[in-house]
Design a protein around this motif. Structure first.
Motif, PDB file in Angstrom:
ATOM      1  N   HIS A  46      31.965  36.500  34.911  1.00 55.37           N
ATOM      2  CA  HIS A  46      33.380  36.610  34.574  1.00 55.37           C
ATOM      3  C   HIS A  46      33.855  38.019  34.895  1.00 55.37           C
ATOM      4  N   LEU A  47      34.887  38.083  35.732  1.00 52.17           N
ATOM      5  CA  LEU A  47      35.472  39.358  36.127  1.00 52.17           C
ATOM      6  C   LEU A  47      36.782  39.524  35.375  1.00 52.17           C
ATOM      7  N   MET A  48      36.843  40.577  34.574  1.00 51.77           N
ATOM      8  CA  MET A  48      38.005  40.812  33.724  1.00 51.77           C
ATOM      9  C   MET A  48      38.632  42.156  34.086  1.00 51.77           C
ATOM     10  N   GLY A  49      39.954  42.168  34.192  1.00 50.33           N
ATOM     11  CA  GLY A  49      40.693  43.393  34.456  1.00 50.33           C
ATOM     12  C   GLY A  49      41.593  43.711  33.269  1.00 50.33           C
ATOM     13  N   TYR A  50      41.292  44.810  32.595  1.00 47.76           N
ATOM     14  CA  TYR A  50      42.065  45.223  31.425  1.00 47.76           C
ATOM     15  C   TYR A  50      42.946  46.416  31.751  1.00 47.76           C
ATOM     16  N   GLN A  51      44.162  46.384  31.239  1.00 47.03           N
ATOM     17  CA  GLN A  51      45.078  47.528  31.274  1.00 47.03           C
ATOM     18  C   GLN A  51      45.484  47.821  29.838  1.00 47.03           C
ATOM     19  N   GLU A  52      45.216  49.029  29.407  1.00 49.12           N
ATOM     20  CA  GLU A  52      45.562  49.464  28.052  1.00 49.12           C
ATOM     21  C   GLU A  52      45.074  48.467  27.004  1.00 49.12           C
ATOM     22  N   GLY A  53      43.845  47.983  27.189  1.00 49.44           N
ATOM     23  CA  GLY A  53      43.223  47.089  26.228  1.00 49.44           C
ATOM     24  C   GLY A  53      43.663  45.639  26.295  1.00 49.44           C
ATOM     25  N   VAL A  54      44.514  45.287  27.262  1.00 54.31           N
ATOM     26  CA  VAL A  54      45.016  43.915  27.400  1.00 54.31           C
ATOM     27  C   VAL A  54      44.444  43.299  28.675  1.00 54.31           C
ATOM     28  N   LEU A  55      43.877  42.087  28.556  1.00 49.03           N
ATOM     29  CA  LEU A  55      43.384  41.381  29.731  1.00 49.03           C
ATOM     30  C   LEU A  55      44.572  40.917  30.562  1.00 49.03           C
ATOM     31  N   VAL A  56      44.688  41.422  31.787  1.00 51.88           N
ATOM     32  CA  VAL A  56      45.814  41.069  32.653  1.00 51.88           C
ATOM     33  C   VAL A  56      45.372  40.389  33.940  1.00 51.88           C
ATOM     34  N   ALA A  57      44.069  40.445  34.248  1.00 50.25           N
ATOM     35  CA  ALA A  57      43.547  39.854  35.475  1.00 50.25           C
ATOM     36  C   ALA A  57      42.168  39.267  35.188  1.00 50.25           C
ATOM     37  N   TYR A  58      41.914  38.106  35.784  1.00 50.06           N
ATOM     38  CA  TYR A  58      40.636  37.440  35.509  1.00 50.06           C
ATOM     39  C   TYR A  58      40.270  36.513  36.661  1.00 50.06           C
ATOM     40  N   ALA A  59      38.968  36.367  36.910  1.00 53.42           N
ATOM     41  CA  ALA A  59      38.440  35.365  37.836  1.00 53.42           C
ATOM     42  C   ALA A  59      37.048  34.963  37.388  1.00 53.42           C
ATOM     43  N   ARG A  60      36.721  33.704  37.647  1.00 59.89           N
ATOM     44  CA  ARG A  60      35.400  33.174  37.314  1.00 59.89           C
ATOM     45  C   ARG A  60      34.595  33.058  38.599  1.00 59.89           C
ATOM     46  N   LEU A  61      33.383  33.579  38.588  1.00 58.45           N
ATOM     47  CA  LEU A  61      32.494  33.576  39.745  1.00 58.45           C
ATOM     48  C   LEU A  61      31.367  32.584  39.477  1.00 58.45           C
ATOM     49  N   LEU A  62      31.235  31.594  40.348  1.00 54.99           N
ATOM     50  CA  LEU A  62      30.246  30.545  40.134  1.00 54.99           C
ATOM     51  C   LEU A  62      29.192  30.544  41.230  1.00 54.99           C
ATOM     52  N   PRO A  63      27.950  30.204  40.855  1.00 51.22           N
ATOM     53  CA  PRO A  63      26.857  30.197  41.830  1.00 51.22           C
ATOM     54  C   PRO A  63      26.956  29.022  42.794  1.00 51.22           C
ATOM     55  N   PRO A  64      26.250  29.120  43.911  1.00 51.86           N
ATOM     56  CA  PRO A  64      26.190  27.986  44.835  1.00 51.86           C
ATOM     57  C   PRO A  64      25.651  26.748  44.107  1.00 51.86           C
ATOM     58  N   GLY A  65      26.198  25.580  44.483  1.00 51.28           N
ATOM     59  CA  GLY A  65      25.696  24.337  43.941  1.00 51.28           C
ATOM     60  C   GLY A  65      26.370  23.871  42.666  1.00 51.28           C
ATOM     61  N   LEU A  66      27.297  24.643  42.121  1.00 54.30           N
ATOM     62  CA  LEU A  66      27.953  24.237  40.877  1.00 54.30           C
ATOM     63  C   LEU A  66      29.279  23.533  41.156  1.00 54.30           C
ATOM     64  N   SER A  67      30.211  24.214  41.788  1.00 54.17           N
ATOM     65  CA  SER A  67      31.472  23.571  42.188  1.00 54.17           C
ATOM     66  C   SER A  67      31.398  23.079  43.632  1.00 54.17           C
ATOM     67  N   TYR A  68      30.751  23.882  44.462  1.00 54.66           N
ATOM     68  CA  TYR A  68      30.589  23.592  45.889  1.00 54.66           C
ATOM     69  C   TYR A  68      29.165  23.973  46.284  1.00 54.66           C
ATOM     70  N   ALA A  69      28.770  23.626  47.496  1.00 55.42           N
ATOM     71  CA  ALA A  69      27.464  24.056  48.000  1.00 55.42           C
ATOM     72  C   ALA A  69      27.417  25.589  48.071  1.00 55.42           C
ATOM     73  N   GLU A  70      28.583  26.193  48.346  1.00 53.60           N
ATOM     74  CA  GLU A  70      28.700  27.646  48.447  1.00 53.60           C
ATOM     75  C   GLU A  70      29.010  28.250  47.070  1.00 53.60           C
ATOM     76  N   GLN A  71      28.806  29.547  46.936  1.00 53.56           N
ATOM     77  CA  GLN A  71      29.303  30.253  45.751  1.00 53.56           C
ATOM     78  C   GLN A  71      30.820  30.126  45.734  1.00 53.56           C
ATOM     79  N   SER A  72      31.416  30.259  44.559  1.00 56.13           N
ATOM     80  CA  SER A  72      32.864  30.074  44.504  1.00 56.13           C
ATOM     81  C   SER A  72      33.523  31.017  43.498  1.00 56.13           C
ATOM     82  N   ILE A  73      34.812  31.191  43.709  1.00 52.62           N
ATOM     83  CA  ILE A  73      35.666  31.979  42.823  1.00 52.62           C
ATOM     84  C   ILE A  73      36.759  31.036  42.349  1.00 52.62           C
TER      85      ILE A  73
END
Length: 147
Positions: free
Chosen positions: A48-75
């Motif tokens: 989990h990639l989290m971007g905080y500004q002044e203590g508030v989560l404002v940006a986020y992305a989930r990083l998944l390994p190959p074979g979970l959503s697709y054969a490839e790694q995914s965001i």
């Protein structure tokens, strides 16, 4: 100033997990009127990639390994708080996500299921469409890959 934090699920603090689920719900469910199963069992297997500004989560992305959503790694679950959009933070979030995904899973192709209206944005980052348009919870999507 953006404070980027990257963690596997088991290392997330309860407050970080709460921030993540709150932001995803705020944007995907409430703002986009998209009713779907956000907590899908994949969070526990990803980073989990989290971007905080002044203590508030404002940006986020989930990083998944190959074979979970697709054969490839995914965001996925790429999201920005409404108040910080249109200032270049989306590009920065994706650049950080790509770099983090390569660090965690190796420098191999990344596949995403992008909202179709963001296709050109992802193309600017090097992604190429690799599917037809499909409906996901009432929103047009397209699969894209970054080699």
């Amino acid at each position: 100033m953006m404070n980027w934090i990257r963690k596997p699920f088991e290392k997330l603090a309860l407050t970080e997990l709460y921030d993540i689920l709150q932001l995803r719900s705020e944007v995907f469910v409430v703002e986009q009127h998209c009713f779907y199963q956000d907590v899908d069992g994949k969070d526990v297997k990803g980073w989990h990639l989290m971007g905080y500004q002044e203590g508030v989560l404002v940006a986020y992305a989930r990083l998944l390994p190959p074979g979970l959503s697709y054969a490839e790694q995914s965001i996925g679950r790429v999201v920005l708080k409404k108040e910080v959009r249109n200032g270049g933070l989306g590009k920065l979030l994706m650049q950080e996500s790509i770099s983090a995904s390569h660090d965690v899973y190796g420098k191999k192709p990344i596949k995403i299921g992008a909202q179709f209206h963001l296709k050109k944005f992802y193309e600017l980052l090097g992604f190429e469409a690799c599917s037809k348009i499909y409906d996901d919870a009432g929103i047009d999507h397209i699969e894209m890959i970054l080699d």
